[in-house]
Design an enzyme around this catalytic site. Structure first.
Site, PDB file in Angstrom:
ATOM      1  N   PRO A  11      11.363  31.966  27.527  1.00  0.00           N
ATOM      2  CA  PRO A  11      12.167  33.331  26.863  1.00  0.00           C
ATOM      3  C   PRO A  11      12.312  34.293  27.994  1.00  0.00           C
ATOM      4  CG  PRO A  11       9.583  33.196  26.527  1.00  0.00           C
ATOM      5  CD  PRO A  11      10.352  31.787  27.396  1.00  0.00           C
ATOM      6  N   MET A  12      13.449  35.170  27.811  1.00  0.00           N
ATOM      7  CA  MET A  12      13.821  36.352  28.963  1.00  0.00           C
ATOM      8  C   MET A  12      14.353  37.373  28.094  1.00  0.00           C
ATOM      9  SD  MET A  12      15.251  34.135  32.202  1.00  0.00           S
ATOM     10  CE  MET A  12      16.192  32.662  31.315  1.00  0.00           C
ATOM     11  N   VAL A  13      13.988  38.619  28.236  1.00  0.00           N
ATOM     12  CA  VAL A  13      14.264  39.736  27.597  1.00  0.00           C
ATOM     13  C   VAL A  13      15.778  39.909  28.138  1.00  0.00           C
ATOM     14  CG1 VAL A  13      14.135  42.396  27.225  1.00  0.00           C
ATOM     15  CG2 VAL A  13      12.051  40.756  27.093  1.00  0.00           C
ATOM     16  N   GLU A  36      11.769  37.543  23.768  1.00  0.00           N
ATOM     17  CA  GLU A  36      10.694  37.922  22.808  1.00  0.00           C
ATOM     18  C   GLU A  36      11.287  39.154  21.909  1.00  0.00           C
ATOM     19  OE1 GLU A  36       6.402  40.251  23.206  1.00  0.00           O
ATOM     20  OE2 GLU A  36       7.771  40.256  24.778  1.00  0.00           O
ATOM     21  N   GLN A  81      10.560  33.512  19.653  1.00  0.00           N
ATOM     22  CA  GLN A  81       9.349  34.037  20.239  1.00  0.00           C
ATOM     23  C   GLN A  81       9.004  35.366  19.762  1.00  0.00           C
ATOM     24  OE1 GLN A  81       8.373  35.237  24.551  1.00  0.00           O
ATOM     25  NE2 GLN A  81       7.150  33.649  24.444  1.00  0.00           N
ATOM     26  N   CYS A 110       2.959  38.281  28.435  1.00  0.00           N
ATOM     27  CA  CYS A 110       3.990  39.073  29.051  1.00  0.00           C
ATOM     28  C   CYS A 110       2.860  40.217  29.499  1.00  0.00           C
ATOM     29  CB  CYS A 110       4.703  39.790  28.080  1.00  0.00           C
ATOM     30  SG  CYS A 110       5.738  41.270  28.481  1.00  0.00           S
ATOM     31  N   ARG A 233      13.665  32.255  35.650  1.00  0.00           N
ATOM     32  CA  ARG A 233      14.773  32.866  36.824  1.00  0.00           C
ATOM     33  C   ARG A 233      15.770  31.999  37.417  1.00  0.00           C
ATOM     34  NH1 ARG A 233      11.297  35.443  41.095  1.00  0.00           N
ATOM     35  NH2 ARG A 233       9.809  33.738  40.554  1.00  0.00           N
TER      36      ARG A 233
END
Length: 320
Positions: A11-13, A36, A81, A110, A233
């Protein structure tokens, strides 16, 4: 959901929106986590069928703002998520989306101040009773798979103890980020501490941290014994990291991401942020391309910048 021998998009904002999830899946990701989304925000949404895109959209009530968008193509692999600090609220939010996704995951890792101040994310690591309450409530009331993602605690023993408590709740898998709250991304991930968790549990563990090449998937599995591997990443910079044949040049991956963002009408902010992350890794935002991205005010501007005007017009004509 099967959690063994899987390659997983983390999960990556502002990155893990529908176009990027589909791109990662095309390159070989087996499971794709969305960014998220906080329960408070999601509870202000309404579920809408987008006939034009053939997607299911969750819109901020009374607006056209898309908070979460998914489609049938990813139904069996997308993970929603959620950020939460309350079991009842988490259940209400999960009930809105549970029939449209493969699994619900609770963010317990987080380290950002926004999450911590709201009692969410890594703040849950010190509240095992609340973790139990949230996961138990979701599992009892949903038919959908429920999991969570944690990060390392201050001591190995604390991490293993918490992981065991989570396993006893009955979740089918546990994702572990190999860094502690105080660690920064530049700090090496502690694969050996993930290995401690793997040794203590019988359920699949998804190892996360410092996966930047396809070969790293095997390296971290060998080092930790984890059942599956999650990458953040490394995928954000080049989604073709999931391809066993080797990476596609990042410029080509970037262009395909732009095309998918056009096709799925992705929001401009997320699209620009994802492109800028790629540029910052491989080049520099102060070069003409980076400055050009910053100046874009619409998806049409991005299409023009990347020479995709013809594709943009084709998509729009077919959409309408």
């Amino acid at each position: 959901m099967e959690y063994r021998d899987k390659l997983v998009l983390a999960p990556m904002v502002r990155v893990g929106t529908l176009p990027f999830r589909l791109l990662a899946a095309e390159y070989g990701a087996d499971i794709t986590y969305g960014e998220e989304i906080i329960d408070h925000k999601f509870l202000k949404c309404e579920r809408v069928t987008n006939e034009s895109l053939r997607t299911t959209d969750f819109l901020e009530r009374g607006t056209d703002t898309v908070v979460f968008r998914t489609c049938p193509q990813e139904r069996d692999r997308v993970v929603f998520q959620m950020g939460t600090s309350d079991a009842v609220r988490a259940l209400k939010a999960a009930q809105l989306v549970c029939n449209d996704v493969a699994a619900i995951d609770i963010n317990m890792g987080c380290p950002k101040s926004f999450s911590l101040s709201g009692g969410m994310g890594a703040a849950l690591l010190s509240k095992p009773e609340l973790i139990h309450d949230i996961l138990t409530t979701l599992r009892r009331n949903l038919d959908t798979t429920v999991t969570c993602k944690i990060r390392l605690l201050n001591t190995r023993q604390d991490t293993v103890e918490l992981a065991r408590r989570i396993e006893k709740i009955g979740v089918p898998a546990l994702a572990v980020h190999g860094r502690k709250v105080k660690d920064r991304p530049r700090d090496p991930a502690k694969w050996d501490e993930i290995a401690d968790v793997v040794s203590a549990l019988s359920i699949p563990v998804i190892a996360n941290g410092d996966v930047f090449e396809y070969e790293d998937f095997k390296r971290i599995k060998d080092a930790t014994g984890a059942a599956s591997v999650m990458v953040a990443r490394g995928a954000m910079w080049n989604a073709s990291i999931f391809c066993p044949k080797g990476k596609t040049p990042w410029e080509d991956v970037k262009r395909e991401y732009v095309r998918k963002s056009i096709l799925w009408d992705n929001d401009l902010k997320s699209t620009k942020q994802t492109i800028k992350e790629m540029i910052m890794h491989y080049s520099c935002l102060e070069f003409p391309e980076g400055k050009g991205v910053n100046k874009c005010d619409t998806i049409a501007d991005l299409a023009k910048l990347y020479g995709e005007e013809e594709y943009y017009n084709f998509v729009l004509s077919n959409r309408n």
